[in-house]
Design a protein around this motif. Structure first.
Motif, PDB file in Angstrom:
ATOM      1  N   VAL A 335       0.814  -1.249  -0.356  1.00 36.71           N
ATOM      2  CA  VAL A 335       0.357  -0.305   0.113  1.00 36.71           C
ATOM      3  C   VAL A 335       0.395   1.085   0.299  1.00 36.71           C
ATOM      4  O   VAL A 335       0.449   2.110  -0.983  1.00 36.71           O
ATOM      5  N   GLU A 336       1.547   1.154   0.661  1.00 37.19           N
ATOM      6  CA  GLU A 336       2.992   2.233   0.793  1.00 37.19           C
ATOM      7  C   GLU A 336       3.289   2.371  -0.669  1.00 37.19           C
ATOM      8  O   GLU A 336       3.640   3.756  -0.851  1.00 37.19           O
ATOM      9  N   MET A 337       3.910   2.178  -0.948  1.00 40.04           N
ATOM     10  CA  MET A 337       4.763   2.370  -2.395  1.00 40.04           C
ATOM     11  C   MET A 337       3.617   2.451  -2.859  1.00 40.04           C
ATOM     12  O   MET A 337       3.932   3.352  -4.331  1.00 40.04           O
ATOM     13  N   LYS A 340       2.962   5.966  -2.578  1.00 37.83           N
ATOM     14  CA  LYS A 340       3.369   7.053  -2.636  1.00 37.83           C
ATOM     15  C   LYS A 340       3.893   7.437  -4.475  1.00 37.83           C
ATOM     16  O   LYS A 340       4.417   8.577  -4.745  1.00 37.83           O
ATOM     17  N   ALA A 341       3.626   6.128  -5.316  1.00 37.18           N
ATOM     18  CA  ALA A 341       3.556   6.275  -6.690  1.00 37.18           C
ATOM     19  C   ALA A 341       2.597   7.663  -7.387  1.00 37.18           C
ATOM     20  O   ALA A 341       2.334   8.370  -8.051  1.00 37.18           O
ATOM     21  N   ILE A 342       1.481   7.379  -6.409  1.00 32.51           N
ATOM     22  CA  ILE A 342      -0.524   8.188  -6.709  1.00 32.51           C
ATOM     23  C   ILE A 342       0.469   9.771  -6.608  1.00 32.51           C
ATOM     24  O   ILE A 342       0.791  10.355  -6.578  1.00 32.51           O
ATOM     25  N   ALA A 343       1.104  10.052  -4.667  1.00 32.30           N
ATOM     26  CA  ALA A 343       1.894  11.296  -4.671  1.00 32.30           C
ATOM     27  C   ALA A 343       2.823  11.627  -5.647  1.00 32.30           C
ATOM     28  O   ALA A 343       2.726  13.061  -5.752  1.00 32.30           O
ATOM     29  N   GLU A 344       3.842  10.578  -6.109  1.00 31.89           N
ATOM     30  CA  GLU A 344       4.652  11.004  -7.337  1.00 31.89           C
ATOM     31  C   GLU A 344       3.897  11.555  -8.188  1.00 31.89           C
ATOM     32  O   GLU A 344       4.205  12.979  -8.676  1.00 31.89           O
ATOM     33  N   GLY A 355       1.794   6.114   7.701  1.00 28.87           N
ATOM     34  CA  GLY A 355       0.944   4.584   7.557  1.00 28.87           C
ATOM     35  C   GLY A 355       1.795   4.068   8.523  1.00 28.87           C
ATOM     36  O   GLY A 355       2.553   3.984   8.439  1.00 28.87           O
ATOM     37  N   ARG A 356       1.254   3.003   8.842  1.00 23.60           N
ATOM     38  CA  ARG A 356       1.863   1.359   9.105  1.00 23.60           C
ATOM     39  C   ARG A 356       0.546   0.352   9.491  1.00 23.60           C
ATOM     40  O   ARG A 356      -0.669   0.319   9.823  1.00 23.60           O
ATOM     41  N   LEU A 358      -2.036  -1.798   7.786  1.00 24.16           N
ATOM     42  CA  LEU A 358      -2.853  -2.258   7.096  1.00 24.16           C
ATOM     43  C   LEU A 358      -3.336  -0.332   6.929  1.00 24.16           C
ATOM     44  O   LEU A 358      -5.151  -0.419   6.969  1.00 24.16           O
ATOM     45  N   VAL A 359      -2.874   0.825   7.866  1.00 22.29           N
ATOM     46  CA  VAL A 359      -3.482   2.181   8.088  1.00 22.29           C
ATOM     47  C   VAL A 359      -2.975   2.811   7.172  1.00 22.29           C
ATOM     48  O   VAL A 359      -1.808   2.867   7.457  1.00 22.29           O
ATOM     49  N   TRP A 360      -3.365   3.335   6.105  1.00 20.78           N
ATOM     50  CA  TRP A 360      -2.664   4.809   6.130  1.00 20.78           C
ATOM     51  C   TRP A 360      -3.272   5.980   5.460  1.00 20.78           C
ATOM     52  O   TRP A 360      -4.939   6.123   5.661  1.00 20.78           O
ATOM     53  N   GLY A 361      -2.884   6.865   4.964  1.00 26.83           N
ATOM     54  CA  GLY A 361      -3.636   8.012   5.091  1.00 26.83           C
ATOM     55  C   GLY A 361      -2.929   9.245   3.951  1.00 26.83           C
ATOM     56  O   GLY A 361      -1.414   8.280   3.365  1.00 26.83           O
TER      57      GLY A 361
END
Length: 422
Positions: A335-337, A340-344, A355-356, A358-361
Motif C-alpha cells: 500500500v505504501e508503494m 507514494k506512486a500516486i503522490a509522485e 501509515g503503518r 494496514l492503516v494509511w493516509g
C-alpha cells in the motif's frame, strides 16, 4: 459505475440529522461478505473502511459466523451482565494464553461496556482513583470517544463543542512531529512537570494513540513512545495506550505498541476485539492497579456473550502463529508503494503519505480535495473515508484478510479517483 439514487425518504424523515457516513455513501446496503458490500440495487463496493476498524477479519467471516451460529442454535447465554459464563471463560482463557502471556503482559481484564468510549472512561476513572489526582494529559489531534470524559482528552474542536459544557481536567501536549522536530521530544511537557510555577496540576495519567486514526493517520515512532513511557515512569504518571482502532493486528502485531517494546499500565481495546463486528470492549491494567470495589464501574451490556464467542474464534484462528502479522506488514508495504506512486504523479496536490501496517493516509494541500476523492471513489465502487482536523486526509483501512487481488483493485480505483479529481 452508474448509480441510481435510492429512496432514502425514511432515513431523512425519521432518522436524526446526526447521521454522517450515510451522507457520503448515499445507497442502501443489504449484504456484505469479506472485503465487499452490496446494496439493494445490486451494486458491489470494495470496502477500504472495514467498519472504522471494527471488521479486521472482514464482513461475515465464515469461521466466526459458524461459531456464532452454533452458539445461538444451542441456546448459549446471550445477555449475562458480568455473570460467569462458559463463553466468557473460553474468551478469558484464550485471550490470556494466546495474546497476553506470549507478550509478557499480566494485565487484568475488565469489561466496562460494549463501546470504545466505555473502555476509555473506565481507564480514566481508574487512573484517577489509583493516583488520587484529576488531571489527564492527552495529545494534539487525539480522538478517544464521544462521551464527556473521552471528549475532554480529544483534540477535535467540532467534536468537543458537541459536549455543550466545559470539558475539564484534560491538558493537551504536542504529539510526535507536531512541532516538525524543531524542539526535543517532551521538552515543554517535562518543563511544566518540573516547574512548580507552571500551573499544570500533576497528572494522574497520560493517554495516547500510537497512530492517530481520526486525527489524520499521525504515526508516533517507537523512540517517541519509549521516551513517553520513560517520562511517565519518572514522574509517577500512568501510561494509557488507546488501542481501540489500531489494536487487534491493524499495525501488524496484535497490540500497536509492541514495536516500541513498551508495556502500558492501562490498555483500551474495542472495535475488532469482538471479531465479527459485535460490540465488545476491554480495559486492561496491571494487577496492582486493580483497586475497584465490586460494582464500582458497571454497565448492562458489559458481558456480550455472542461477542465472546466470535472474539475467541478470531484469536484461535488468526493469532496462534505470526502469519497474519507478517501478511499485514507485507501488504502494508505494498500500500505504501502504491500511495507514494500516486503522490509522485500528483506532487503539487499530495502533501504527505503516512501509515503503518494496514492503516494509511494521503494528505492533500487543498483540504476539500480529500472529500471529493472519497466521493468519486464511492462512485467507482470503493468505500473510503477521510480523517484529520479538516478532513484533509484520505484514509485507507481495509480488512486484514483482504486478498492481494482485492487490495490491488482498490488501489487502482483510488488512483483513478485521485487522477480524475485532482
Amino acid at each position: 459505475m452508474t448509480i441510481t439514487p435510492p429512496d432514502l425518504s425514511v432515513f431523512e424523515t425519521v432518522e436524526s440529522e446526526v447521521r454522517s457516513y450515510c451522507r457520503g455513501w448515499p445507497t442502501v446496503f443489504d449484504r456484505a461478505q469479506g472485503a465487499h458490500m452490496h446494496d439493494e440495487d445490486g451494486h458491489t463496493y470494495l470496502d477500504f473502511f472495514a467498519g472504522a476498524g471494527t471488521l479486521n477479519y472482514g464482513h461475515n467471516n465464515p469461521v466466526l459466523k459458524r461459531a456464532l451460529i452454533d452458539y445461538i442454535e444451542r441456546d448459549g447465554v446471550t445477555h449475562g451482565l458480568d455473570m460467569s459464563t462458559a463463553a466468557k471463560r473460553a474468551f478469558l482463557e484464550t485471550f490470556s494464553e494466546t495474546i497476553l502471556k506470549p507478550r509478557g503482559l499480566n494485565h487484568k481484564v475488565m469489561f466496562p461496556g460494549p463501546t470504545g468510549t466505555n473502555a476509555v472512561e473506565a481507564a480514566l476513572k481508574l487512573a484517577r482513583k489509583v493516583k488520587g489526582r484529576e488531571s489527564i494529559v492527552s495529545f494534539t489531534n487525539a480522538f478517544h470517544g464521544m462521551s464527556l470524559g473521552s471528549l475532554a482528552v480529544t483534540g477535535n474542536a467540532f467534536k468537543r463543542a458537541g459536549a455543550g459544557i466545559p470539558l475539564v481536567h484534560g491538558t493537551p501536549m504536542p504529539f510526535d512531529s507536531y512541532l516538525d522536530g524543531e524542539y526535543p521530544d517532551f521538552m515543554w511537557f517535562e518543563r511544566l512537570l518540573e516547574d512548580s510555577g507552571s500551573g499544570l496540576n500533576k497528572p494522574a495519567a497520560v493517554i495516547v494513540e500510537t497512530v492517530q486514526g481520526e486525527g489524520g493517520i499521525n504515526v508516533a515512532n517507537a523512540h517517541w513512545l519509549r521516551a513517553l513511557s520513560d517520562l511517565c515512569e519518572r514522574h509517577d504518571m500512568l501510561l494509557i495506550v488507546d488501542d481501540i482502532q489500531m489494536g487487534c493486528g491493524r499495525t501488524g502485531g496484535f497490540f500497536s505498541f509492541e514495536e516500541a517494546g513498551i508495556k502500558p499500565d492501562i490498555i483500551t481495546l474495542s472495535k475488532s476485539i469482538g471479531g465479527y463486528g459485535l460490540p465488545l470492549a476491554l480495559t486492561l491494567f496491571k494487577p496492582e492497579l486493580d483497586i475497584w470495589e465490586p460494582g464500582e464501574h458497571n454497565g448492562t451490556f458489559r458481558g456480550n456473550n455472542p461477542a465472546f464467542v466470535t472474539a475467541t474464534a478470531a484469536i484461535e484462528t488468526y493469532w496462534n502463529d505470526a502469519q497474519l502479522e507478517k501478511q499485514t506488514l507485507a501488504r502494508g508495504e505494498h500500500v505504501e508503494m502504491a500511495l507514494k506512486a500516486i503522490a509522485e504523479e500528483h506532487r503539487d496536490a499530495v502533501a504527505d503519505v503516512r501509515g503503518r501496517g494496514l492503516v494509511w493516509g494521503m494528505e492533500f494541500h487543498d483540504k476539500p480535495k480529500a472529500n471529493l476523492i472519497a466521493k468519486r471513489a464511492f462512485e467507482l465502487g470503493l468505500l473510503i473515508e477521510t480523517s484529520g482536523p479538516e478532513s484533509e486526509v484520505v484514509k485507507l483501512l481495509p480488512s486484514l484478510t483482504i486478498t492481494s487481488e482485492e487490495l490491488d483493485e482498490g488501489l487502482r480505483i483510488l488512483a483513478r479517483a485521485v487522477r480524475e479529481t485532482v
